[in-house]
Scaffold this active site. Structure first.
Site, PDB file in Angstrom:
ATOM      1  CB  SER A 203       3.116  -2.936   5.382  1.00  0.00           C
ATOM      2  OG  SER A 203       3.280  -2.278   6.583  1.00  0.00           O
TER       3      SER A 203
ATOM      4  CD  GLN B 128      -2.306   1.096   2.925  1.00  0.00           C
ATOM      5  OE1 GLN B 128      -2.137   0.729   3.653  1.00  0.00           O
ATOM      6  NE2 GLN B 128      -3.990   1.705   3.339  1.00  0.00           N
ATOM      7  N   GLY B 129       1.290   2.059  -1.136  1.00  0.00           N
ATOM      8  CA  GLY B 129       1.666   3.408  -1.275  1.00  0.00           C
ATOM      9  C   GLY B 129       1.222   4.231  -0.766  1.00  0.00           C
TER      10      GLY B 129
ATOM     11  CD  GLU C  33      -5.631   0.695   5.993  1.00  0.00           C
ATOM     12  OE1 GLU C  33      -6.146   1.829   5.727  1.00  0.00           O
ATOM     13  OE2 GLU C  33      -4.605   0.223   7.097  1.00  0.00           O
TER      14      GLU C  33
ATOM     15  CD  GLU D 276      -2.575  10.353  18.954  1.00  0.00           C
ATOM     16  OE1 GLU D 276      -2.756  10.130  18.740  1.00  0.00           O
ATOM     17  OE2 GLU D 276      -2.043  10.530  20.019  1.00  0.00           O
TER      18      GLU D 276
ATOM     19  CB  SER E 140       1.984   6.741   4.182  1.00  0.00           C
ATOM     20  OG  SER E 140       0.701   6.535   5.137  1.00  0.00           O
TER      21      SER E 140
HETATM   22  C1  FAD Z   1       3.070  -1.279  11.414  1.00  0.00           C
HETATM   23  C2  FAD Z   1       2.150  -0.277  10.559  1.00  0.00           C
HETATM   24  C3  FAD Z   1       2.122  -0.284   9.599  1.00  0.00           C
HETATM   25  C4  FAD Z   1       1.910   0.270   8.244  1.00  0.00           C
HETATM   26  N1  FAD Z   1       1.820   0.363   6.635  1.00  0.00           N
HETATM   27  C5  FAD Z   1       1.935   0.968   5.585  1.00  0.00           C
HETATM   28  C6  FAD Z   1       1.011   0.775   4.375  1.00  0.00           C
HETATM   29  O1  FAD Z   1       1.656  -0.527   4.087  1.00  0.00           O
HETATM   30  N2  FAD Z   1       1.704   1.676   3.585  1.00  0.00           N
HETATM   31  C7  FAD Z   1       1.695   3.075   3.851  1.00  0.00           C
HETATM   32  O2  FAD Z   1       1.203   4.071   2.925  1.00  0.00           O
HETATM   33  N3  FAD Z   1       1.429   3.596   5.128  1.00  0.00           N
HETATM   34  C8  FAD Z   1       1.765   2.505   6.304  1.00  0.00           C
HETATM   35  N4  FAD Z   1       1.898   3.288   7.955  1.00  0.00           N
HETATM   36  C9  FAD Z   1       1.726   4.469   7.790  1.00  0.00           C
HETATM   37  C10 FAD Z   1       0.475   4.843   8.433  1.00  0.00           C
HETATM   38  O3  FAD Z   1      -0.672   5.274   7.841  1.00  0.00           O
HETATM   39  C11 FAD Z   1       0.752   6.189   9.243  1.00  0.00           C
HETATM   40  O4  FAD Z   1       1.261   6.183  10.345  1.00  0.00           O
HETATM   41  C12 FAD Z   1      -0.161   6.601   9.948  1.00  0.00           C
HETATM   42  O5  FAD Z   1      -1.130   7.202   8.968  1.00  0.00           O
HETATM   43  C13 FAD Z   1       0.386   7.790  10.552  1.00  0.00           C
HETATM   44  O6  FAD Z   1       0.563   8.720   9.524  1.00  0.00           O
HETATM   45  P1  FAD Z   1       2.684   9.512  10.669  1.00  0.00           P
HETATM   46  O7  FAD Z   1       3.371   8.567  10.677  1.00  0.00           O
HETATM   47  O8  FAD Z   1       2.484  10.771   9.118  1.00  0.00           O
HETATM   48  O9  FAD Z   1       2.269  10.489  11.393  1.00  0.00           O
HETATM   49  P2  FAD Z   1       1.593  11.374  11.593  1.00  0.00           P
HETATM   50  O10 FAD Z   1       0.106  12.152  11.146  1.00  0.00           O
HETATM   51  O11 FAD Z   1       2.801  13.031  11.298  1.00  0.00           O
HETATM   52  O12 FAD Z   1       1.132  12.089  13.282  1.00  0.00           O
HETATM   53  C14 FAD Z   1       2.292  12.614  14.076  1.00  0.00           C
HETATM   54  C15 FAD Z   1       1.289  12.258  14.911  1.00  0.00           C
HETATM   55  O13 FAD Z   1       0.527  13.887  15.615  1.00  0.00           O
HETATM   56  C16 FAD Z   1      -0.672  13.119  15.798  1.00  0.00           C
HETATM   57  N5  FAD Z   1      -1.879  13.823  14.529  1.00  0.00           N
HETATM   58  C17 FAD Z   1      -2.149  13.993  13.512  1.00  0.00           C
HETATM   59  N6  FAD Z   1      -3.408  14.594  12.392  1.00  0.00           N
HETATM   60  C18 FAD Z   1      -3.399  14.672  14.359  1.00  0.00           C
HETATM   61  C19 FAD Z   1      -4.033  15.588  14.099  1.00  0.00           C
HETATM   62  N7  FAD Z   1      -5.513  16.047  13.183  1.00  0.00           N
HETATM   63  N8  FAD Z   1      -5.351  15.712  15.419  1.00  0.00           N
HETATM   64  C20 FAD Z   1      -4.638  15.472  16.839  1.00  0.00           C
HETATM   65  N9  FAD Z   1      -3.679  14.497  15.743  1.00  0.00           N
HETATM   66  C21 FAD Z   1      -3.068  14.382  15.391  1.00  0.00           C
HETATM   67  C22 FAD Z   1      -0.808  11.661  15.735  1.00  0.00           C
HETATM   68  O14 FAD Z   1      -1.775  10.985  15.971  1.00  0.00           O
HETATM   69  C23 FAD Z   1       0.254  11.512  15.660  1.00  0.00           C
HETATM   70  O15 FAD Z   1       0.911  11.277  16.997  1.00  0.00           O
HETATM   71  C24 FAD Z   1       2.397   1.776   8.675  1.00  0.00           C
HETATM   72  C25 FAD Z   1       2.245   2.458  10.449  1.00  0.00           C
HETATM   73  C26 FAD Z   1       2.335   1.529  11.075  1.00  0.00           C
HETATM   74  C27 FAD Z   1       2.294   2.032  12.234  1.00  0.00           C
END
Ligand code: FAD
Length: 390
Positions: free
Chosen positions: A159, A124-125, A242, A373, A127
Site C-alpha cells: 500500500s 510495508q514490504g 499491528e 481464517e 507480502s
Molecule cells: C487493504 C490491504 C492492504 C494491504 N497492505 C499491505 C502492505 O502494505 N504491505 C504488505 O506487505 N501486505 C499488505 N497487504 C497484504 C496482506 O498482508 C495479505 O493479503 C494477507 O496477509 C493475506 O495474504 P495473501 O493475500 O497472500 O493470502 P493467502 O495467505 O494466500 O490466503 C489465501 C486464503 O487462504 C486462507 N489461508 C491462508 N492460510 C491459512 C491457514 N493456515 N488456515 C486457514 N486458511 C488459510 C486465507 O485466510 C485466505 O482466505 C494488504 C492487504 C490488504 C487487503
C-alpha cells in the site's frame, strides 16, 4: 476493567474533543494525491497540537498516553469524523513503534521525528506472491556484499508504495535453515536505484496497492534493524503492534448512526426504510454488536495496559469488527438500492458514493493484518486449546 472514564480520562477526553472540534480539517479528498497531501498537512497539525505519536514514549517525541487514553482519542477522532490517515499508518503505527523497540540509536534519531511530523511516508514490504498469511515463506533475496545488502525479488500489495519515501522491507539473507531463520529486516529508501513500482487498481477504483520489484537494489547494512538473519523477531514486533492497538468500534459506531439516519430519510412504501421491521431488527443488532466490540476493545486495552501484550482479545476484535463492518455496509447498499451503486451519483440518493465505496473497501478488512481464517486459527489454538489443523 471499568468502562467509565476516570476523572483524568474524562479530562483527557474533553481536551481531545475540544481540540478536534477546533482543528479538524474538511473530510478527506477522494484522489490518492489529494489524500496523501491532506494526510501530510493534518499530521503536521496533530504534531504541532501535541497529538502526534499519542502512545509513543515522550523521549521519542510522543505524548506518552496510556493505552486507554489512546482508545479514548480514537473514539473522539471517529466521532469528529476526522480524516482517515491510512496513508501515514505504516510510519506511525508500524515503523515507529518497531524502531522504538528494536532500532539502533541512529535509526531512532534519523527516522522518528519525520514520521511524527508527516514529513516522510512509509510503506510495508512484507507480502509476496506466495507469502502472505505464511509470511516466513518469503523469497526476496538479500545478498551480503561488503557493507551492503543487494536485494532482488518482488513484493506485492504494498500500500502507498508510490507515495512512500521509505519502506520496511523483509528479505531472505540465508535460505539454508528453517524458514523463520535467515530473514533480515531493512529500512529502504524508495529512491534507491533498482526499485520499480507498478500500481494495482482495486475494485474501489483507487490504486493504493502496488507491486514493488527489486533488481539488485543496494541497501547499506547500517539500515538493518536488529541483526542480519534474525529479522523474524523484528517482524513479530511489527505484527504485534499491528494487531494490538485498535479501537475499531469507534468509526463503526458513527457509521451505524449514519445508517439509521440514511434509513430514516430513504423512502420505502408510504414511509421510510426505518419502518421496515427487518431493517429495524438488523440496525438494532448492529448497535448491540458495536457495544460488544467497545467492551472487547476496552478489555483488550486493559490487558495491554497491565501486561504489555495484546491477548487473544486482539484477534476477537479484528475478526468481529471486520465481519460486522461488511454486514453494516451490505445493509446500507440494500437500503439505497440501485442508487447506491452509482459512486458519484445524486448526492441525496447515493449518499455521495460514500456507502458504495465503503461496501467495496470493507472486503479488505477480512484480509489485511491477518485474514479471518488466520484469526480463527489463533482463537482455536490460544483460547479453545484445539490442536493445529492438518
Ligand atoms: C487493504 C490491504 C492492504 C494491504 N497492505 C499491505 C502492505 O502494505 N504491505 C504488505 O506487505 N501486505 C499488505 N497487504 C497484504 C496482506 O498482508 C495479505 O493479503 C494477507 O496477509 C493475506 O495474504 P495473501 O493475500 O497472500 O493470502 P493467502 O495467505 O494466500 O490466503 C489465501 C486464503 O487462504 C486462507 N489461508 C491462508 N492460510 C491459512 C491457514 N493456515 N488456515 C486457514 N486458511 C488459510 C486465507 O485466510 C485466505 O482466505 C494488504 C492487504 C490488504 C487487503
Amino acid at each position: 476493567m471499568d468502562l467509565k472514564d476516570s476523572p483524568d480520562e474524562a479530562r483527557f477526553r474533553a481536551e481531545a474533543r475540544a481540540w478536534l472540534a477546533a482543528h479538524r480539517p474538511e473530510p478527506a479528498a477522494r484522489s490518492a494525491e489529494e489524500q496523501v497531501a491532506l494526510g501530510r498537512r493534518w499530521q503536521r497539525a496533530l504534531y504541532d497540537g501535541g497529538w502526534a505519536g499519542l502512545d509513543w514514549p515522550r523521549e521519542y517525541g510522543g505524548r506518552g498516553a496510556t493505552v486507554i487514553e489512546s482508545l479514548i482519542w480514537n473514539e473522539e477522532y471517529a466521532r469528529a469524523w476526522a480524516p482517515d490517515m491510512t496513508q501515514l499508518a505504516v510510519g506511525l503505527h508500524l515503523t515507529g513503534p518497531t524502531l522504538i523497540a528494536c532500532g539502533a540509536d541512529w535509526q531512532k534519531q534519523r527516522f522518528l521525528e519525520p514520521i511524527l511530523k508527516g514529513d516522510e511516508i512509509w510503506c510495508q514490504g512484507f507480502s509476496e506472491p506466495g507469502a502472505g498469511s505464511d509470511l516466513a515463506a518469503l523469497r526476496t533475496r538479500g545478498e551480503i556484499q561488503g557493507d551492503e545488502i543487494v536485494v532482488t525479488g518482488q513484493k506485492i500489495w504494498t500500500s502507498f508504495a508510490r507515495y512512500a519515501d521509505w519502506c520496511i522491507l523483509v528479505v531472505r539473507t540465508d535460505a539454508s535453515g528453517s524458514k523463520h531463520h535467515g530473514l533480515t529486516f531493512l529500512l529502504v529508501d524508495m529512491q534507491t536505484p533498482g526499485i520499480r513500482i507498478r500500481p494495482l487498481r482495486e475494485m474501489t477504483g483507487h490504486a493504493w496497492f502496488n507491486e514493488v520489484f527489486f533488481d539488485e537494489a543496494r541497501i547499506p547494512q547500517a539500515n538493518v534493524v536488529g541483526e542480519i538473519d534474525h529479522g523474524w523477531a523484528v517482524v513479530m514486533t511489527t505484527l504485534d503492534v499491528e494487531r494490538g492497538s485498535s479501537a475499531p468500534h469507534a468509526k463503526l459506531e458513527v457509521e451505524v448512526a449514519r445508517l439509521v439516519a440514511l434509513a430514516r430519510r430513504t423512502p420505502r412504501g408510504r414511509g421510510s426504510a426505518l419502518d421496515d421491521p427487518g431493517i429495524r431488527d438488523r440496525l438494532a443488532a448492529f448497535a448491540s454488536e458495536v457495544r460488544i466490540l467497545r467492551v472487547t476493545a476496552y478489555r483488550n486495552a486493559s490487558r495491554v495496559q497491565e501486561t504489555g501484550q495484546p491477548g487473544p482479545e486482539g484477534s476477537t476484535l479484528k475478526l468481529s469488527w471486520s465481519e460486522l463492518n461488511q454486514r453494516v455496509k451490505d445493509l446500507a447498499l440494500e437500503i439505497l438500492g440501485p442508487a447506491g451503486l452509482v459512486p458519484e451519483g445524486d448526492p441525496l440518493a447515493a449518499d455521495d458514493g460514500f456507502w458504495a465505496h465503503e461496501l467495496l473497501w470493507a472486503r479488505a478488512g477480512t484480509i489485511y493484518a491477518g485474514t479471518s481464517e488466520v484469526q480463527r486459527n489463533i482463537l482455536a489454538r490460544r483460547v479453545l486449546g484445539l490442536p493445529r489443523g492438518g
